[in-house]
Write a protein that holds these residues in place. Structure first.
Motif, short mmCIF file in Angstrom:
data_model
loop_
_atom_site.label_atom_id
_atom_site.label_comp_id
_atom_site.label_asym_id
_atom_site.label_seq_id
_atom_site.Cartn_x
_atom_site.Cartn_y
_atom_site.Cartn_z
N SER A 27 0.82 -1.21 0.00
CA SER A 27 0.00 0.00 0.00
C SER A 27 0.86 1.26 0.00
N VAL A 28 2.01 1.24 0.66
CA VAL A 28 2.91 2.40 0.61
C VAL A 28 3.42 2.60 -0.82
N ALA A 29 3.75 1.52 -1.51
CA ALA A 29 4.21 1.62 -2.89
C ALA A 29 3.11 2.16 -3.80
N VAL A 33 3.20 5.71 -5.99
CA VAL A 33 3.00 5.75 -7.45
C VAL A 33 1.83 6.65 -7.81
N VAL A 34 0.73 6.54 -7.08
CA VAL A 34 -0.44 7.37 -7.36
C VAL A 34 -0.12 8.84 -7.12
N ASN A 35 0.62 9.13 -6.08
CA ASN A 35 1.01 10.51 -5.79
C ASN A 35 1.87 11.08 -6.92
N THR A 39 0.71 14.13 -9.54
CA THR A 39 1.48 15.36 -9.72
C THR A 39 1.82 15.55 -11.20
N SER A 40 2.20 14.48 -11.85
CA SER A 40 2.54 14.55 -13.28
C SER A 40 1.32 14.92 -14.11
N LEU A 41 0.20 14.29 -13.84
CA LEU A 41 -1.02 14.59 -14.59
C LEU A 41 -1.49 16.01 -14.33
#
Length: 53
Positions: A27-29, A33-35, A39-41
């Motif tokens: 879940s930390v990984a 990745v979602v964070n 930010t990129s999107l």
């Protein structure tokens, strides 16, 4: 005394803790990745919005 020995030999609690640690690591990984993708999107949508104005 045999009940104490049987209790100390039981490893089901340790297995549950290991599965919990694995789930926490996954879940930390996923959160990282979602964070990063968020930010990129966000940057890409800001760029598109600026170009459309």
């Amino acid at each position: 005394m045999t009940k104490v020995y049987a209790f100390l030999k039981n490893e089901s609690g340790a297995t549950a803790i290991e599965y919990g640690l694995i789930a926490a690591g996954i879940s930390v990984a996923i959160i990282a990745v979602v964070n990063t993708l968020g930010t990129s999107l966000n940057g890409k949508f800001d760029s598109i919005s600026t170009q459309l104005k």
